[in-house]
Design an enzyme around this catalytic site. Structure first.
Site, PDB file in Angstrom:
ATOM      1  CG  ASP A 289       0.500  -7.785  19.212  1.00 35.12           C
ATOM      2  OD1 ASP A 289       1.611  -7.427  18.800  1.00 35.12           O
ATOM      3  OD2 ASP A 289      -0.063  -8.823  18.819  1.00 35.12           O
TER       4      ASP A 289
ATOM      5  NE  ARG B 145       1.081 -13.446  19.023  1.00 40.58           N
ATOM      6  CZ  ARG B 145       0.055 -13.454  19.867  1.00 40.58           C
ATOM      7  NH1 ARG B 145      -0.022 -14.367  20.813  1.00 40.58           N
ATOM      8  NH2 ARG B 145      -0.889 -12.538  19.779  1.00 40.58           N
ATOM      9  CG  ASP B 146       4.664 -15.438  13.954  1.00 41.96           C
ATOM     10  OD1 ASP B 146       3.964 -15.481  14.993  1.00 41.96           O
ATOM     11  OD2 ASP B 146       4.425 -16.133  12.955  1.00 41.96           O
ATOM     12  CD  GLU B 147      -0.278 -10.884  16.438  1.00 42.33           C
ATOM     13  OE1 GLU B 147      -0.213 -12.052  16.816  1.00 42.33           O
ATOM     14  OE2 GLU B 147      -1.349 -10.264  16.325  1.00 42.33           O
TER      15      GLU B 147
ATOM     16  CD1 TRP C 261      -8.082  -4.096  16.968  1.00 47.21           C
ATOM     17  CD2 TRP C 261      -9.982  -4.469  18.082  1.00 47.21           C
ATOM     18  NE1 TRP C 261      -7.878  -5.159  17.824  1.00 47.21           N
ATOM     19  CE2 TRP C 261      -9.018  -5.414  18.519  1.00 47.21           C
ATOM     20  CE3 TRP C 261     -11.240  -4.511  18.659  1.00 47.21           C
ATOM     21  CZ2 TRP C 261      -9.292  -6.389  19.485  1.00 47.21           C
ATOM     22  CZ3 TRP C 261     -11.515  -5.479  19.626  1.00 47.21           C
ATOM     23  CH2 TRP C 261     -10.555  -6.390  20.026  1.00 47.21           C
TER      24      TRP C 261
ATOM     25  CD  GLU D  55      -2.507 -13.044  23.091  1.00 45.52           C
ATOM     26  OE1 GLU D  55      -1.669 -13.968  23.157  1.00 45.52           O
ATOM     27  OE2 GLU D  55      -2.906 -12.572  22.007  1.00 45.52           O
TER      28      GLU D  55
HETATM   29  C1  BGC Z   1      -3.302  -9.626  18.920  1.00 49.74           C
HETATM   30  C2  BGC Z   1      -4.160  -8.758  19.774  1.00 49.74           C
HETATM   31  C3  BGC Z   1      -5.219  -8.170  18.900  1.00 49.74           C
HETATM   32  C4  BGC Z   1      -6.047  -9.313  18.418  1.00 49.74           C
HETATM   33  C5  BGC Z   1      -7.253  -8.940  17.609  1.00 49.74           C
HETATM   34  C6  BGC Z   1      -4.125 -10.721  18.369  1.00 49.74           C
HETATM   35  O1  BGC Z   1      -3.415 -11.540  17.533  1.00 49.74           O
HETATM   36  O2  BGC Z   1      -2.203 -10.097  19.615  1.00 49.74           O
HETATM   37  O3  BGC Z   1      -3.434  -7.941  20.566  1.00 49.74           O
HETATM   38  O4  BGC Z   1      -5.935  -7.123  19.465  1.00 49.74           O
HETATM   39  O5  BGC Z   1      -5.247 -10.226  17.702  1.00 49.74           O
HETATM   40  O6  BGC Z   1      -7.734  -9.955  16.810  1.00 49.74           O
END
Ligand code: BGC
Length: 888
Positions: free
Chosen positions: A480, A484-486, A548, A753
């Protein structure tokens, strides 16, 4: 006419092909005018140790068709073997051409090496006393609180009586590695072995290391860091390290073939030794900390004295999940020099690379004293001239180096990556003018296929921003965000962006590998998680969210249409069906109201709330439709009929629940209308009313959008389909909030985003969720090719066999030029003003036919270059709301 871009399973010349199913494919370049392919033939030979053609293994025979792919149907290939293949094309003029390529098979499960990791005994100094090379500084302790850990340095010496003819290194890690032979790196890949669902598949890489070996003493060595295996991944880090295991480990087999036919193997085993080096800590999210004074000079060379190193511990982990990599690895794909360097009163420097990117920096340490500590922090944006890092959450994105005082030293962190445009350099004690730093761009090294340019600087910038966001987020998995921390493989993000990605690059191997992670993460119920791979310690991704989980159906269908691989669709079909059946099982009577544990809705829309049940209902129908089409493509007649009737039943339910008599869709949002129009959810008789509501909403908002992640992917294409390309252009050229143009006006060099990532009225959005490099809202890239340039496939075409070329010419551009390396070959469309009209040029590969639709004229063309002209007054006039409603 020639074949080019020869691929096997979507890759050029792989060295570790472990798949049982092989598909040979190529593209066609034009031959003599009017000529097409009469027949093709694929032959496969073994390759001798000297690199010559060996014996014939398989011959497809001459196939009287102009297809550009053949499924292999010969005997099972042997492990660790080299093969050559050729495709011969006979054209309709009787001219024959042949092109060859090669590949090698990998170990195919036959691993004999053991996993090795950190040892237990002491390291010794030169006098033989126990000595810990660690300094245990305050900085080191602070890194421990981030759960960053020290990488391993591993080595093993071995002797050879002679140089081998051929040497291949097969290598992987529980962590990420760099391997070396006699000081030379094996390959140029980064962050290997990448990230897959490690519980199911851990990829290994193969390298040709023949040139690095010598008679006598040799050394095989590696650096291994935590990476995704044992480092911080996902969010809520600092608690989420060690997801797959707390031990970083390495595995390697070096296979040597000698001139006399003998074979020798050097593997990871108990003869390896280890000792830490200059990298004190390394973590993907946190960064890297080096102390150059601790570098063990010469440790990669056979002359090095490793007497103080301690033996490794041999692990007991299985090798069963190891599989040859199935897609191109991450590599350095570009370098970017600073655009400017500003010095702050504090003495820190702010370096602007002019581009938000994913990677790391390389810094020359010349001019520094021994012990000088330079700290590098990375950020996407500035606030009041200072680095803004709040939006990185717990990702430190910080690299630290302690200089050793010798000139010519260069620092480049190797086992981390950051998403950044700006770099803050603290502690630079050299002359300001000597700060010499370069950004190193990392990405999965996927071949580009698309190019799009126009006379509009704004639209060109948007296209470049989309490409940069794809580059920055296709790093081993489709992430995504990179900063960041993801950094997770969010399924909706990939689903909406996949069509755009498939214009920009040849994503066949990359996304089809990711789908294995999706398949393997699917619950026995059929439920699909929100991210793939799912970090093992996470519990909140198993939600089955509309838009999703539907990635399990939509992405395979997208790839099937782009690359036409029936066996791939067959592979994906059970997962596609399981997802659709799962929704049906938990919603036997309703449209899709149950199991919506985490219905994200039209995520990050602005000033509009599409009811979540409209989102789930629409997606359920969409997935059921596509499943019916997939069943039909695979000849599954009964399933095709069943899911088609299911879709019809669901449409009726949807209509009765969500569409009123005036054609208003519950919630009255752009996204709701887009679902209905794009996916034909309403009766034909109501389409024009519904289109009218959509158009009115956009116009009433000053020609502005409200769509979030899901709706935006349908916006411009649907407006074009209902005859309102003019409004799609208004939105494309919009520079007021919210729009792509607004982000560009505020300095965006990647896709944000959120539409309101930064606004003039509110500044930065919440630091909790505000990435400036997220490709989801960039899904409009698909329409730049299919709408603006007008390249698309006919409805029933797969693999770009039959095209529909319908450029939406507008006076807003004087020139548009698009080119695309499709599955069959290169397609080009350009249009430009000429006199008081327009010139349109179209090029399509041999054997590809197209309907060309221009204002007031249509043409039927086949392979080759064609030009058309029309007068400016043939362009459609601007329309009133919802006036022209065509079904396409
Ligand atoms: C992500 C998104 C994701 C979304 C869904 C976010 O934290 O960065 O790309 O689709 O959460 O909840």
């Amino acid at each position: 006419m020639k074949a080019y871009a020869l691929r096997v399973n979507g890759r050029e010349k792989p060295l570790e092909l472990d798949d049982d199913h092989l598909r040979f494919a190529w593209r066609l370049s034009p031959g003599a005018a009017g000529a097409t392919v009469a027949a093709h033939q694929v032959e496969l030979w073994s390759e001798t140790a000297e690199g010559a053609q060996g014996h014939l293994i398989w011959n497809s025979g001459e196939i009287p068709s102009d297809e550009v792919a053949v499924d292999y149907a010969g005997p099972t290939l042997r492990a660790r073997s080299a093969y050559r293949w050729a495709v011969t094309i006979v054209d309709t003029e009787g001219i024959t051409t042949a092109e060859t390529s090669r590949f090698e098979t990998g170990l195919r499960g036959g691993w004999s090496a053991a996993w090795i990791g950190r040892g237990v005994g002491p390291w010794l100094d030169s006098t033989g006393e126990a000595a810990d090379p660690r300094v245990g500084t305050a900085i080191e302790r602070s890194w421990q609180t981030m759960y960053a850990k020290p990488p391993l340095q591993l080595r093993r010496e071995f002797q050879l009586n002679e140089r081998p003819n051929r040497a291949r290194l097969y290598v992987s890690a529980h962590g990420i590695y760099r391997a070396y032979l006699n000081g030379t790196r094996a390959g140029v890949d980064e962050l290997t072995p990448g990230w897959t669902r490690y519980e199911s598949r851990l990829e290994y890489q193969a390298y040709d290391v023949t040139e690095s070996l010598q008679e006598g003493d040799n050394v095989l060595a590696a650096d291994v860091a935590d990476g995704w295996w044992a480092g911080n991944i996902g969010y809520n880090t600092r608690r989420h390290a060690d997801q797959y295991g707390d031990r970083t480990e390495f595995i390697a087999e070096l296979h040597l073939d000698f001139a006399d036919g003998t074979h020798q193997v050097v593997t990871t085993d108990d003869r390896w030794v280890e000792k830490p080096g200059a990298i004190i800590m390394a973590d993907l999210l946190m960064g890297e900390y080096h102390d150059a004074a601790l570098a063990t000079d010469g440790w990669l060379l056979p002359t090095f004295d490793a007497s103080g190193w301690r033996p490794v511990e041999v692990g007991t982990g299985s090798t069963e999940t190891l599989i040859g990599q199935r897609a191109e690895p991450v590599r350095v794909v570009a370098e970017v020099l600073p655009m400017s360097i500003e010095w702050l009163p504090s003495g820190a420097a702010i370096v602007d690379f002019g581009q938000n990117l994913t990677g790391r920096v390389r810094l020359s340490l010349t001019g520094l004293e021994r012990g000088d500590i330079v700290e590098l922090r990375h950020g996407e944006v500035l606030e009041d001239g200072r680095l803004y890092t709040d939006n990185l959450r717990s990702a430190e994105a910080r690299d630290v180096v302690v200089a050793n005082g010798s000139d010519g030293q260069v620092f480049e962190p190797l086992f981390t990556f950051h998403g950044f445009r700006y770099l803050e350099v603290q502690g630079w004690r050299g002359r300001p003018g000597s700060l010499d730093v370069t950004a190193i761009v990392l990405s999965s090294d996927i071949n580009p296929t698309g190019d799009f340019r126009t006379s509009s600087a704004l639209v060109n910038k948007l296209y470049r921003n989309i490409v940069w966001s794809q580059r920055g987020n296709f790093v081993a998995v489709p992430m995504d965000c990179p900063q960041r921390d993801e950094r997770l493989g969010w399924t909706a993000d990939t689903q909406v962006f996949a069509p755009t990605a498939a214009w920009n690059s040849d994503v066949e191997a990359f996304l089809s590998r990711w789908l294995l992670d999706v398949n393997d993460s699917q619950a026995p119920s059929g439920n699909v998680p929100d991210v793939a791979p799912v970090p093992p310690l996470s519990t909140n991704f198993e939600t089955g969210s509309p838009g999703w989980g539907d990635a399990a159906v939509i992405v395979p269908w997208t790839l099937y249409r782009a690359y036409g691989d029936r066996a791939f669709l067959e592979r994906q079909f059970p997962a596609m069906k399981a997802w659709v059946d799962y929704i049906a099982a938990v919603n036997p009577t309703t449209i899709w109201t149950n199991s919506l544990g985490n219905n994200h809705g039209d995520w990050l829309s602005v000033d509009a709330h599409t009811p979540k049940l409209v989102v789930s209902g629409a997606y359920r129908i969409r997935s059921t439709d596509l499943l019916a089409r997939a069943a039909q493509a695979l000849g599954k007649v009964d399933e095709a009929a069943y899911y088609a009737s299911e879709a019809a039943r669901l449409r009726e339910l949807f209509q009765s629940e969500f569409i009123d008599e005036e054609g208003r869709v519950l919630g009255e949002t752009q996204t709701g209308y887009l679902f209905v129009l794009a996916w034909d959810l309403a009766p034909d008789a109501q389409r024009s009313q519904i289109a009218g509501h959509l158009v009115a909403d956009i116009i009433n908002r000053g020609k502005r959008l409200t769509t979030g992640f899901l709706g935006v992917s349908l916006l411009c294409a649907t407006l074009t389909r209902i005859g309102r390309a003019d409004l799609a252009y208004d939105i494309l050229f919009q520079e007021q909030f919210p729009s792509w143009g607004y982000s560009i006006r505020h300095g965006a060099t990647t896709i944000w985003e959120r539409w309101d990532g930064y606004t003039e009225h509110a500044g930065f959005q919440s630091k909790e969720m505000n990435s400036f490099n997220h490709y989801s809202l960039g899904s409009v890239g698909e329409w730049l090719f299919s709408g603006v340039a007008g390249i698309s496939q006919a409805d029933d075409s797969i693999g770009f066999r039959r095209l529909r070329i319908e450029p939406h010419v507008t006076s807003r551009f004087s020139v548009v030029e698009a080119s695309f390396e499709s599955f069959r070959g290169k397609i080009t469309v350009s249009w430009s003003e000429e006199g008081d009209g327009y010139l349109v040029s179209v090029g399509v590969p041999p054997g590809t036919s197209a309907e060309v639709i221009l204002p007031g004229q249509t043409h039927e063309i086949t392979g080759g270059q064609h030009s058309f002209r029309f007068a400016a007054d043939a362009l459609p006039a601007q329309h009133g709301p919802g006036s022209l409603v065509a079904r396409g």
